[in-house]
Structures are given as C-alpha cells and as structure tokens.
Design a protein around this motif. Structure first.
Motif, PDB file in Angstrom:
ATOM      1  N   LYS A  91       2.847  -2.782  -0.322  1.00 46.59           N
ATOM      2  CA  LYS A  91       3.071  -1.763  -1.637  1.00 46.59           C
ATOM      3  C   LYS A  91       4.318  -0.667  -0.683  1.00 46.59           C
ATOM      4  O   LYS A  91       5.310  -0.815  -2.374  1.00 46.59           O
ATOM      5  CB  LYS A  91       2.098  -1.342  -2.187  1.00 46.59           C
ATOM      6  N   ALA A  92       4.189  -0.173  -0.090  1.00 46.75           N
ATOM      7  CA  ALA A  92       5.351   0.484   0.089  1.00 46.75           C
ATOM      8  C   ALA A  92       6.893   0.098   0.640  1.00 46.75           C
ATOM      9  O   ALA A  92       7.842   1.046   1.422  1.00 46.75           O
ATOM     10  CB  ALA A  92       4.878   1.664   0.933  1.00 46.75           C
ATOM     11  N   VAL A 114       1.052   8.976   1.023  1.00 49.03           N
ATOM     12  CA  VAL A 114       2.048   7.766   1.166  1.00 49.03           C
ATOM     13  C   VAL A 114       3.829   9.309   1.474  1.00 49.03           C
ATOM     14  O   VAL A 114       4.557   8.185   2.081  1.00 49.03           O
ATOM     15  CB  VAL A 114       1.963   6.432  -0.031  1.00 49.03           C
ATOM     16  N   SER A 141      -1.703  -0.673   0.727  1.00 47.71           N
ATOM     17  CA  SER A 141      -0.653   0.340   0.824  1.00 47.71           C
ATOM     18  C   SER A 141       0.802   0.374   1.547  1.00 47.71           C
ATOM     19  O   SER A 141       1.556   0.663   0.833  1.00 47.71           O
ATOM     20  CB  SER A 141      -1.328   1.608   1.110  1.00 47.71           C
ATOM     21  N   HIS A 142       0.788  -0.092   2.515  1.00 52.11           N
ATOM     22  CA  HIS A 142       1.929  -0.874   3.699  1.00 52.11           C
ATOM     23  C   HIS A 142       2.876  -1.517   2.636  1.00 52.11           C
ATOM     24  O   HIS A 142       4.360  -1.922   2.737  1.00 52.11           O
ATOM     25  CB  HIS A 142       1.795  -0.952   5.301  1.00 52.11           C
ATOM     26  N   ILE A 175       6.476   8.881   4.202  1.00 53.10           N
ATOM     27  CA  ILE A 175       7.280   8.508   3.805  1.00 53.10           C
ATOM     28  C   ILE A 175       7.993   9.643   4.314  1.00 53.10           C
ATOM     29  O   ILE A 175       9.222   9.648   4.983  1.00 53.10           O
ATOM     30  CB  ILE A 175       7.651   8.962   2.090  1.00 53.10           C
ATOM     31  N   TYR A 226      13.437   4.600  -0.891  1.00 54.99           N
ATOM     32  CA  TYR A 226      13.402   6.028  -1.527  1.00 54.99           C
ATOM     33  C   TYR A 226      14.280   6.900  -1.011  1.00 54.99           C
ATOM     34  O   TYR A 226      14.120   7.868  -1.070  1.00 54.99           O
ATOM     35  CB  TYR A 226      12.053   5.837   0.114  1.00 54.99           C
TER      36      TYR A 226
END
Length: 178
Positions: A132-133, A96, A129-130, A100, A168
């Motif tokens: 959630k990201a 992750v 994962s994607h 980022i 982010y």
C-alpha cells in the motif's frame, strides 16, 4: 509526533533486546539471532552496529520509545531496511510515518537509488502495508524460511528514490514545515 533518534547502547538497549528476545517478534524482523543472555546479545548487537548495520535509529512517539529501524547491506546504490514497532502502536499509522521518515533520511544522506525490504509470507500485515505504501514486489523466494513447523516464502519488495518522492513529497513537505 514521530521522531527518529540515533541509537545509544546505554539508553536504548532494552527496546532492542526485548524485540529480539521475543520469539514471535524476532520471527518478524530477523532469522539470524539466538538470544542466550542479555550480555551475549549486547555483545552481538555491538558487533552488528560496528560491522553490519548501516544506520540504526530509535522510533519515538510523544517522547516514548516505540520501536527501531535499521539499514544494512549497502551495495551499489541499494540498501535493505527493517522496521519494528511495538504491538500497541501497530495499525496506528505511526509505523508508516516512521518508515517514511527513515527512507527520506536514507535517500537524503546517502547515494541510494533503491531500498529493499524482505518480508516473510506469514507477516501479512507488513506485506500489505509495504504494498500500500508503494513498494513493488520484485521477487519471491519459495519456502525460504522454516518457522513454526512450516516453510514460508519471503517477498522481495523495493521502492526507488523517484517513486518514493513522487508518492510522499507532499507529506514530507508538511512534516518538515510543522
């Protein structure tokens, strides 16, 4: 610490070759490669680097090469990306952080407004994962790929520059200071 470095065919070939020559791993990152020998794969990779891949980086963690990421099909302010992390480091959060960093690198270096990832339905870990990201599902191609005796869907995921930085900015500010 996660660090992205430029790919070198002489220094970094093995990690890429190992990922693409493993049938299970290759099924997660590509559907277009037939690895018949190291020499032929090396020639194929050099061709891809010169003609198809946009950016190609090696993911380092604590001075160990643990994966790679690349971008391709840079068109009209959009680009597609792929991330590979060795099995030992999956679910550790390192992937992750690498993704980022790679997305930040792409947005800062090029006039990109949106990044796409295509994730096969059998790659549930990556899909979750994607999402959630902060990636959004823009579409799904039904029965897109034949793999392991079945047809599988592919999800088209994306994140815009604005959404990425609103989500982010704090993490990136901390990493750049440290």
């Amino acid at each position: 610490m996660v660090k992205l470095t430029s790919f070198s065919i002489n220094d970094d070939f093995e990690i890429v070759f190992n990922a693409f020559s493993n049938e299970n791993t290759q099924a997660l990152i590509s559907n277009r490669v037939i690895v018949k020998s190291k020499e032929l794969f090396r020639d194929w990779l050099i061709f891809q680097l010169q003609n198809y891949y946009h950016e190609f980086k090696i993911v380092n963690y604590n001075n160990e090469k643990i994966g790679f990421c690349y971008s391709y099909e840079y068109i009209d302010g959009t680009i597609k990306t792929v991330m590979y992390i060795k099995d030992d480091y999956q679910d550790s959060g390192v992937g992750v952080l690498a993704e980022i960093s790679f997305i930040d690198y792409l947005f800062n270096l090029h006039p990109i407004r949106k990044i796409y990832n295509y994730v096969y339905s059998y790659n549930e870990q990556s899909l979750n994962s994607h999402l959630k990201a902060g990636f959004n599902t823009e579409g799904k191609l039904i029965k897109y790929r034949y793999y392991a005796g079945h047809y599988h869907d592919v999800y088209i995921l994306s994140i815009t520059k604005e959404n990425f930085y609103s989500q982010y900015e704090n993490i990136l500010t901390c990493t750049k200071k440290g």
